[in-house]
Design a protein around this motif. Structure first.
Motif, PDB file in Angstrom:
ATOM      1  N   LEU A 157       0.831  -1.212   0.000  1.00  0.00           N
ATOM      2  CA  LEU A 157       0.000   0.000   0.000  1.00  0.00           C
ATOM      3  C   LEU A 157       0.863   1.259   0.000  1.00  0.00           C
ATOM      4  O   LEU A 157       0.612   2.211  -0.751  1.00  0.00           O
ATOM      5  N   SER A 158       1.909   1.255   0.807  1.00  0.00           N
ATOM      6  CA  SER A 158       2.771   2.436   0.918  1.00  0.00           C
ATOM      7  C   SER A 158       3.541   2.681  -0.375  1.00  0.00           C
ATOM      8  O   SER A 158       3.683   3.822  -0.827  1.00  0.00           O
ATOM      9  N   ALA A 159       4.048   1.606  -0.978  1.00  0.00           N
ATOM     10  CA  ALA A 159       4.796   1.746  -2.224  1.00  0.00           C
ATOM     11  C   ALA A 159       3.905   2.266  -3.345  1.00  0.00           C
ATOM     12  O   ALA A 159       4.337   3.080  -4.169  1.00  0.00           O
ATOM     13  N   ALA A 160       2.659   1.811  -3.387  1.00  0.00           N
ATOM     14  CA  ALA A 160       1.727   2.294  -4.410  1.00  0.00           C
ATOM     15  C   ALA A 160       1.478   3.788  -4.244  1.00  0.00           C
ATOM     16  O   ALA A 160       1.415   4.535  -5.237  1.00  0.00           O
ATOM     17  N   VAL A 161       1.343   4.242  -2.994  1.00  0.00           N
ATOM     18  CA  VAL A 161       1.171   5.678  -2.749  1.00  0.00           C
ATOM     19  C   VAL A 161       2.390   6.450  -3.254  1.00  0.00           C
ATOM     20  O   VAL A 161       2.270   7.470  -3.946  1.00  0.00           O
ATOM     21  N   GLY A 162       3.578   5.976  -2.921  1.00  0.00           N
ATOM     22  CA  GLY A 162       4.786   6.634  -3.387  1.00  0.00           C
ATOM     23  C   GLY A 162       4.888   6.659  -4.897  1.00  0.00           C
ATOM     24  O   GLY A 162       5.296   7.677  -5.487  1.00  0.00           O
ATOM     25  N   PHE A 163       4.505   5.558  -5.561  1.00  0.00           N
ATOM     26  CA  PHE A 163       4.553   5.508  -7.018  1.00  0.00           C
ATOM     27  C   PHE A 163       3.640   6.565  -7.628  1.00  0.00           C
ATOM     28  O   PHE A 163       4.041   7.284  -8.558  1.00  0.00           O
ATOM     29  N   PHE A 164       2.406   6.661  -7.140  1.00  0.00           N
ATOM     30  CA  PHE A 164       1.462   7.616  -7.728  1.00  0.00           C
ATOM     31  C   PHE A 164       1.895   9.057  -7.473  1.00  0.00           C
ATOM     32  O   PHE A 164       1.688   9.935  -8.322  1.00  0.00           O
ATOM     33  N   VAL A 165       2.516   9.328  -6.323  1.00  0.00           N
ATOM     34  CA  VAL A 165       3.033  10.680  -6.068  1.00  0.00           C
ATOM     35  C   VAL A 165       4.119  11.026  -7.077  1.00  0.00           C
ATOM     36  O   VAL A 165       4.104  12.111  -7.677  1.00  0.00           O
ATOM     37  N   ARG A 166       5.046  10.111  -7.278  1.00  0.00           N
ATOM     38  CA  ARG A 166       6.112  10.400  -8.233  1.00  0.00           C
ATOM     39  C   ARG A 166       5.574  10.514  -9.657  1.00  0.00           C
ATOM     40  O   ARG A 166       5.999  11.382 -10.429  1.00  0.00           O
ATOM     41  N   GLU A 167       4.644   9.624 -10.026  1.00  0.00           N
ATOM     42  CA  GLU A 167       4.087   9.659 -11.374  1.00  0.00           C
ATOM     43  C   GLU A 167       3.365  10.972 -11.621  1.00  0.00           C
ATOM     44  O   GLU A 167       3.493  11.576 -12.697  1.00  0.00           O
ATOM     45  N   ARG A 168       2.643  11.471 -10.632  1.00  0.00           N
ATOM     46  CA  ARG A 168       1.939  12.744 -10.778  1.00  0.00           C
ATOM     47  C   ARG A 168       2.919  13.907 -10.886  1.00  0.00           C
ATOM     48  O   ARG A 168       2.746  14.802 -11.721  1.00  0.00           O
ATOM     49  N   LEU A 169       3.963  13.897 -10.070  1.00  0.00           N
ATOM     50  CA  LEU A 169       4.952  14.981 -10.127  1.00  0.00           C
ATOM     51  C   LEU A 169       5.717  14.962 -11.445  1.00  0.00           C
ATOM     52  O   LEU A 169       6.075  16.019 -11.979  1.00  0.00           O
ATOM     53  N   ASN A 170       5.961  13.779 -11.992  1.00  0.00           N
ATOM     54  CA  ASN A 170       6.623  13.691 -13.295  1.00  0.00           C
ATOM     55  C   ASN A 170       5.768  14.305 -14.388  1.00  0.00           C
ATOM     56  O   ASN A 170       6.282  14.926 -15.324  1.00  0.00           O
ATOM     57  N   ARG A 171       4.462  14.123 -14.287  1.00  0.00           N
ATOM     58  CA  ARG A 171       3.569  14.728 -15.287  1.00  0.00           C
ATOM     59  C   ARG A 171       3.647  16.250 -15.257  1.00  0.00           C
ATOM     60  O   ARG A 171       3.529  16.909 -16.304  1.00  0.00           O
ATOM     61  N   ILE A 180      11.533  12.578  -6.360  1.00  0.00           N
ATOM     62  CA  ILE A 180      11.917  11.362  -5.627  1.00  0.00           C
ATOM     63  C   ILE A 180      11.854  11.603  -4.122  1.00  0.00           C
ATOM     64  O   ILE A 180      11.396  10.744  -3.361  1.00  0.00           O
ATOM     65  N   ALA A 181      12.293  12.772  -3.684  1.00  0.00           N
ATOM     66  CA  ALA A 181      12.227  13.084  -2.257  1.00  0.00           C
ATOM     67  C   ALA A 181      10.779  13.073  -1.767  1.00  0.00           C
ATOM     68  O   ALA A 181      10.463  12.504  -0.711  1.00  0.00           O
ATOM     69  N   ALA A 182       9.885  13.697  -2.549  1.00  0.00           N
ATOM     70  CA  ALA A 182       8.474  13.740  -2.165  1.00  0.00           C
ATOM     71  C   ALA A 182       7.860  12.341  -2.177  1.00  0.00           C
ATOM     72  O   ALA A 182       7.089  11.976  -1.283  1.00  0.00           O
ATOM     73  N   ALA A 183       8.202  11.541  -3.187  1.00  0.00           N
ATOM     74  CA  ALA A 183       7.640  10.193  -3.284  1.00  0.00           C
ATOM     75  C   ALA A 183       8.163   9.305  -2.160  1.00  0.00           C
ATOM     76  O   ALA A 183       7.410   8.506  -1.589  1.00  0.00           O
ATOM     77  N   ALA A 184       9.450   9.409  -1.844  1.00  0.00           N
ATOM     78  CA  ALA A 184      10.016   8.622  -0.742  1.00  0.00           C
ATOM     79  C   ALA A 184       9.357   9.008   0.575  1.00  0.00           C
ATOM     80  O   ALA A 184       9.063   8.137   1.409  1.00  0.00           O
ATOM     81  N   PHE A 185       9.126  10.304   0.769  1.00  0.00           N
ATOM     82  CA  PHE A 185       8.439  10.743   1.979  1.00  0.00           C
ATOM     83  C   PHE A 185       7.014  10.189   2.025  1.00  0.00           C
ATOM     84  O   PHE A 185       6.566   9.692   3.070  1.00  0.00           O
ATOM     85  N   ALA A 186       6.301  10.268   0.896  1.00  0.00           N
ATOM     86  CA  ALA A 186       4.917   9.783   0.868  1.00  0.00           C
ATOM     87  C   ALA A 186       4.853   8.292   1.184  1.00  0.00           C
ATOM     88  O   ALA A 186       4.001   7.841   1.972  1.00  0.00           O
TER      89      ALA A 186
END
Length: 428
Positions: A157-171, A180-186
């Motif tokens: 669950l946590s990794a999926a949250v981090g993935f979607f945060v990074r994917e959204r920021l990449n967009r 990456i910092a934001a996704a790792a934190f999330a």
């Protein structure tokens, strides 16, 4: 008197150079090592009637420069590599195109159209499936670290949250290190929140495993590969890129540790205690999950899962069964995967790194790296013995990472050297 050599047509040579540069750019931007990019570009230069003796290539990871001389004039062109992702499907497509062109040269228009199609290739896995692959990979890593089923669920669950945060920021084209910092934190903060639920007897492991999908395994392995192959500038640049990614991850993780007042990383066990069957299944899941994240074709998922089993089970047998030091055991496991990859890559006609890199990711020593990070953050509050133990484990973890990279790189280097020798003997 001999006539002076006639200079080549500028428009024709400029177009050829641009196509060669675009080929190298696509390879480097999607995770290929420098040696792969240079070999494909040189084979293209021969196919385009630009003799290798007159060609000069300079690759520094962020820039490719090419010069060709016809004894009358020198023509120079360069291209920037502005993004760096992990897309094995594009590496496969570009490598196959360059090999096909080297065997049977295509018209420039046809080659350019093929490059355009490759550049527009959609990812094989939509974001939802990539998130599932990320969740599966990180959950499997938590099991490899000694976690139970509850820890695996929290990690997923946590990794999926981090993935979607990074994917959204990449967009939104946010700076990749900030993303990456934001996704790792999330991911880490979500894992910390889930600790409040009575799901696991190992609640701290999800905080370790949830952000490991952002570990720069590809640039790290390629950096060592470049250095071993004497591409010093490119290797150092990749190494710096790797350090920056790790620094960005560390920032996000430290923020969670501070906000959550985490105080238990320094005592986590690093000794596997489950059966080989459990670890084999977890290794297969981790390798397959990272393959999905790296956009490896579906037909190779079983192959990468098998390689993951080989790497982890051999590492565990050598370390736990024969008492070989962990860095040596990991190096042998990675080398075995590299040899396995050399054997199967010819069958599928894909570059070796497409298979080998997802296979060795499960060897990452996540627990000792986190123990070292926690010890450095809380150095004032820890007993000296605990700090020294974490420091020793962290140094060993760094040696394991280097061993993994060397284990993947050296067998490939030997195979390439023998291939070059055989090709030269055939040419004679």
């Amino acid at each position: 008197m001999h006539d002076a050599p006639q200079p080549m047509d500028y428009d024709d040579i400029h177009r050829k150079l641009q196509l060669i540069l675009r080929t190298g750019q696509l390879l480097l931007e999607n995770g290929a090592d420098t040696d792969r990019a240079m070999r494909d570009m040189k084979s293209l230069s021969d196919a385009f009637s630009l003799p290798a003796a007159a060609l000069s290539l300079h690759v520094v990871y962020t820039t490719i420069l090419i010069t060709v001389s016809d004894n009358a004039r020198a023509y120079t062109s360069f291209i920037k590599c502005r993004k760096h992702d992990a897309n094995m499907d594009i590496i496969i497509a570009v490598s196959r195109l360059s090999r096909k062109t080297a065997k049977s040269p295509l018209p420039l228009e046809a080659y350019e159209a093929a490059l355009d199609r490759i550049e527009r290739l959609p990812r094989r896995y939509p974001p939802f499936f990539s998130a599932l692959g990320t969740a599966l990979a990180c959950a499997a890593l938590s099991v490899l670290f000694g976690g139970d089923l509850g820890a695996a669920l929290c990690t997923a669950l946590s990794a999926a949250v981090g993935f979607f945060v990074r994917e959204r920021l990449n967009r939104f084209e946010v700076n990749p290190y900030a993303g990456i910092a934001a996704a790792a934190f999330a991911a880490t903060f979500t894992a910390w929140l889930l600790m409040a639920l009575p799901l696991s007897a190992t609640p701290y492991l999800p905080m370790i495993a949830a952000s490991l999908c952002f570990v720069p395994g590809i640039p790290l392995i390629n950096a060592v590969d470049d250095l071993v192959n004497s591409h010093i500038v490119a290797g150092i640049t990749r190494a710096v890129h790797t350090v920056l990614i790790i620094g960005a991850m560390t920032f996000g993780i430290v923020l969670t540790i501070r906000l959550g007042h985490v105080a238990d990383f320094a005592t986590l066990s690093v000794v596997p205690d489950a059966s080989y069957v459990i670890y084999a299944l977890a290794a297969a899941a981790a390798a397959a999950g990272f393959s999905i994240l790296f956009n490896v074709p579906q037909k190779l998922l079983v192959t990468t899962a098998t390689g993951g089993i080989l790497a982890v089970c051999l590492r565990n047998f050598l370390n736990l069964g024969l008492d070989l030091p962990p860095p040596s055991a990991a190096t042998v496991g990675a080398a075995a995967v590299s040899l396995y990859t050399l054997a199967v890559s010819h069958r599928f006609r894909v570059p070796t790194h497409v298979i080998s890199i997802p296979c060795v990711i499960p060897l990452i020593p996540g627990v000792p790296l986190y123990r070292l990070l926690f010890a450095l953050i809380n150095v004032r509050d820890l007993p000296l013995s605990t700090f020294l133990s974490a420091l020793q484990g962290g140094i060993e973890a760094v040696l394991i990472l280097i061993g993994i990279s060397l284990g993947v790189a050296i067998p490939n280097l030997v195979a390439r050297h023998r291939l070059d020798q055989s090709q030269r003997s055939i040419g004679k």
